[in-house]
Design an enzyme around this catalytic site. Structure first.
Site, PDB file in Angstrom:
ATOM      1  N   MET A  58      24.504   8.418   2.098  1.00 26.85           N
ATOM      2  CA  MET A  58      24.404   9.753   2.681  1.00 26.85           C
ATOM      3  C   MET A  58      24.655   9.703   4.189  1.00 26.85           C
ATOM      4  SD  MET A  58      24.191  12.872   1.959  1.00 26.85           S
ATOM      5  CE  MET A  58      23.291  13.491   0.537  1.00 26.85           C
ATOM      6  N   LYS A  98     -17.800  -0.271   5.755  1.00 23.66           N
ATOM      7  CA  LYS A  98     -18.254  -1.319   4.830  1.00 23.66           C
ATOM      8  C   LYS A  98     -19.756  -1.215   4.560  1.00 23.66           C
ATOM      9  CE  LYS A  98     -17.380  -6.111   3.733  1.00 23.66           C
ATOM     10  NZ  LYS A  98     -16.701  -7.348   4.125  1.00 23.66           N
ATOM     11  N   PHE A 107     -11.830  -6.815  13.757  1.00 23.54           N
ATOM     12  CA  PHE A 107     -10.747  -7.281  12.903  1.00 23.54           C
ATOM     13  C   PHE A 107     -10.415  -6.221  11.836  1.00 23.54           C
ATOM     14  CE2 PHE A 107      -9.384  -9.702   9.068  1.00 23.54           C
ATOM     15  CZ  PHE A 107      -8.144 -10.099   9.557  1.00 23.54           C
ATOM     16  N   GLN A 108      -9.149  -5.893  11.738  1.00 27.92           N
ATOM     17  CA  GLN A 108      -8.640  -4.888  10.784  1.00 27.92           C
ATOM     18  C   GLN A 108      -9.275  -3.505  10.969  1.00 27.92           C
ATOM     19  OE1 GLN A 108      -8.591  -6.686   6.795  1.00 27.92           O
ATOM     20  NE2 GLN A 108      -6.568  -7.517   7.275  1.00 27.92           N
ATOM     21  N   GLU A 142       0.816  -1.217   0.000  1.00 28.29           N
ATOM     22  CA  GLU A 142       0.000   0.000   0.000  1.00 28.29           C
ATOM     23  C   GLU A 142       0.849   1.267   0.000  1.00 28.29           C
ATOM     24  OE1 GLU A 142      -0.574  -2.602   1.953  1.00 28.29           O
ATOM     25  OE2 GLU A 142      -2.676  -3.194   1.747  1.00 28.29           O
TER      26      GLU A 142
END
Lengths: 177, 574
Positions: free
Chosen positions: B486, B164, B114-115, B52
């Protein structure tokens, strides 16, 4: 130099906005001394009154960062001399041991406080004033059995004569362009 | 009116906004959205990233190349938290994105379902605007608001969390673009007297310097800036993010500003008597120590975000508003001038840098290949007709210094956040943007060349999968020094060469590319470098070129932390 400043913020009433505003203070490590939110005189417009102790530059930067938020209509920054502030405090005092004379009544009268309820076990006093007035009053109550003390955030009216409605009209005019 | 599902309403809103490409990754709470997408594949291309974070970087690059906002769809919970870095990155560089995340059904909010994560809360400090949608009937209106907020004023990221149940219930669909938001004035009026004063300041200056920032590219105001610069005759420098706004070889261009910028533009910042900052925010990487910045100069700040004005460097005069409008009012009011003597002062410093740094970096006689040689060859071979993408670190600074840009928005890099791992997905996003571009766009056939390091490449190397799935011909140049260059340079200069955790044991990148079916080659010798780059550029398809470079190279000149711009070191002491 750090001073006391008051921010008066007008917003749309949007979920999560308090969080959006408060994280701006967190980001800049400025502590919120008091905060009050309430509806304003214009329908649908909410107001926040926030007091902080900081430098003028930091306060002005915070003001701009707050005003930048999408739902913030306008944010004003005031020094102490530009506002007329009031806070309200409630004191719950045990009635036990109150029998001795009328010294509490005298104190209440002299301090322009008032008793708002009397119960068998306690009474509740309300004191409206500046933060200093309230602190002084609390100190004077030291001889009594103060069981609870709570103080509101600050509310203000400002000395400049601008009107919320005018700012809103100005915003609407700019939006139309 | 026919009812539609909330999920359909999301996609119909995208279509109303003229979006035909989205980046994303499916997951539990966005299954309804992906189901709706299945039926609209002819109208909306979905680019399936492999992570993502990468999806958001891809959408960002897509937005920068096309000038349209980027759109990204991720699931709730880990999908959303993975997206956070991408969101912060795009917002800090003011790129318009709409990031749509799933959320558990509204009945489960706050139950640690959940999630479930509080995406709305998490995104607040790093997004321009966030909203939670819990009802299908709110989708169209909030989407319209989201697009308007993302692209207008100082653009940024809008995060929409959609539960949802909102996706699976039905609603009427009515879409009204750019709704009026009373509290939001993205394009403030610019008072005429401010323009008059600004013109006066400019006309009176003897040693003025223009600073061009990313705002010029975001506002697509390159033409307006070009006219302003050329009429005024004032030398200009660009920030890292402002690179490519005007051609690198423009006669008034005195180079990049800031920590690893050009010697001339930094050294003379404190000789200028007027600094005209256009669409930039005086980042600490540009100013060095602020108390010693622009010490002789008045500051004229032209900027759309009021909260940037006076934030770091206080302005003597500010023009708060859209750059294109501001410059269109200002240019006619300034005198046509030249500052030949002042401009020549920059040349003296440039000559020093050319002899002592640039020639050594790009035409080295050291045994090992230097990063600058690779960038210089790519620059010469593409003549500015390329989209250059970088990761973060030495590869980024060397590409910024030595690639000669010719066209606006042909340099994509992570400026404000400095996100290692940005490069590869950003290159993918740029190539996807080209894929769906009309033939009339001159950028359509530019090669997308990524300069990355071995460290940054490995932070999102999974995107090789997206490259083969989308068949995008990204040219990946890994400047491999087997160290975090760097950080190592800083350890060398400031930490007594104590190289703490900057050595990398790397995989065989050529084999890695081949595992994905991507053509790849490794170069170790200088004589093979130019032919290898030529082969990469001529190859029809994605290509990975691993170039083994000198790990002791330092990016110079350099303004050390805590130093002022004119204390810039031209060469390193050892």
């Amino acid at each position: 130099m750090n001073r006391k400043y008051t921010l008066l913020i007008y917003t749309e009433n949007h979920v999560g906005l308090l969080n959006r505003i408060s994280i701006i203070f967190t980001r800049h490590k400025v502590n919120i001394e008091s905060l009050n939110t309430s509806p304003s005189m214009e329908e649908g417009v909410h107001s926040f009154v926030i007091t902080i102790n900081t430098s003028l530059a930091q306060a002005e930067h915070l003001r701009k960062a707050i005003e930048k938020q999408v739902e913030v209509l306008k944010a004003f920054l005031y020094e102490e001399k530009q506002v007329i502030p009031m806070e309200v405090a409630l004191f719950k005092i045990s009635t036990e041991g109150l029998k001795s004379g009328n010294s509490l009544e005298k104190l209440i009268r002299e301090s322009s406080a008032r008793i708002i309820t009397v119960e068998p076990e306690f009474l509740v006093i309300e004191k409206t004033g500046t933060q200093n007035d309230i602190q002084d009053f609390l100190a004077q109550l030291s001889d009594f059995d103060v069981r609870e003390f709570i103080q509101s955030g600050r509310v203000i009216v400002t000395r400049p004569m601008g009107k919320l409605k005018d700012y809103l009209l100005d915003l609407e005019r700019q939006e139309e362009k | 009116m026919e009812k539609v599902l909330g999920a359909d309403a999301v996609l119909l809103s995208l279509i109303e906004e003229g979006q035909d490409t989205v980046f994303g990754y499916p997951g539990g709470t966005v299954i309804p959205l992906y189901d709706s997408l299945y039926g609209k594949r002819d109208k909306i291309h979905h680019i399936l990233a492999r992570h993502e974070q990468a999806a958001v970087h891809e959408a960002q690059a897509y937005a920068q190349v096309t000038g349209k906002p980027g759109v990204c769809i991720v699931t709730s919970g880990p999908g959303a938290t993975n997206a956070i870095t991408g969101i912060a990155n795009a917002n800090m560089d003011s790129v318009p994105l709409i990031v749509i995340t799933g959320q558990v059904g509204s009945a489960f909010l706050g139950t640690d379902a959940f999630q479930e994560t509080d995406v709305f809360g998490l995104s607040m400090p790093i997004a321009k605007w966030s909203a939670q949608i819990t009802k299908a009937e709110d989708i169209a209106e909030t989407m319209a608001k989201a697009f308007y907020i993302a692209v207008s004023g100082r653009p940024g990221v809008v995060v929409l969390e959609i539960t949802k149940n909102a996706l699976t219930s039905t609603t009427d669909f009515v879409y009204k673009k750019a709704p009026v938001i009373r509290s939001y004035v993205p394009y403030p009026e610019i008072p005429g007297e401010v323009i008059d004063k600004a013109a006066e300041m400019i006309n009176a200056a003897e040693k003025p310097l223009i600073l061009i920032g990313h705002g010029v590219l975001i506002a697509r105001a390159e033409k307006a800036v070009k006219e302003f610069v050329e009429k005024s005759g004032i030398p200009f420098g660009t920030t890292l993010m402002g690179l490519s706004a005007l051609p690198s070889d423009h006669p008034l261009n005195v180079g990049m500003l800031g920590m690893h910028g050009s010697y001339a533009s930094n050294m003379l910042t404190n000789q200028a008597d007027l600094i005209i900052a256009i669409g930039m925010r005086f980042s600490d990487r540009v100013t060095g120590k602020t108390s010693g910045y622009g010490t002789k100069a008045k500051i004229l700040h032209i900027e759309i975000d009021k909260s940037e004005i006076g934030k770091i460097i206080s302005a003597d005069l500010s023009v708060h508003g859209d750059l294109k409008s501001a410059l269109s009012y200002l240019t006619p009011r300034i005198e046509k001038k030249t500052y030949n003597r002042w401009r020549k002062e920059f040349d003296k410093f440039y000559q020093m840098e050319l002899e002592q740094v640039i020639k050594k970096d790009t035409h080295s006689d050291l045994p090992l290949i230097q990063m600058g040689e690779a960038v210089d060859i790519v620059s010469r071979k593409t003549s500015g007709d390329a989209v250059v993408v970088t990761d973060v670190g030495q590869n980024q600074m060397v590409a910024a210094r030595y690639y000669k840009f010719k066209h606006p928005n042909t340099f994509l890099t992570s400026g404000g956040l400095g996100t290692m791992g940005f490069g590869l997905p950003a290159a993918v996003g740029a190539a996807v943007a080209q894929k769906f571009m009309p033939e009339t766009n001159k950028m359509k056939n530019f090669p997308v060349v990524l300069f990355t390091g071995d460290g940054g490449f490995q932070m999102n190397e999974q995107e090789l999968g997206t490259i083969i799935q989308e068949k995008v011909p990204v040219k990946m140049v890994i400047l491999n020094n087997s160290v975090l260059g760097m950080v190592r340079q800083w350890q060398n200069m400031f930490n007594g060469k104590r190289y703490s955790e900057t050595d990398l044991i790397n995989p065989d990148f050529v084999c890695l590319a081949k595992a994905y079916g991507i053509k790849a080659e490794r170069v170790e010798l200088r004589e093979d470098l130019e032919p290898a780059i030529q082969q990469m550029l001529s190859f029809d398809g994605p290509y990975l070129l691993e170039i083994m470079v000198d790990k002791d190279m330092k990016v110079m000149p350099f303004i050390a932390p805590g130093s002022t711009v004119d204390e810039m070191k031209l060469v390193s002491n050892d």
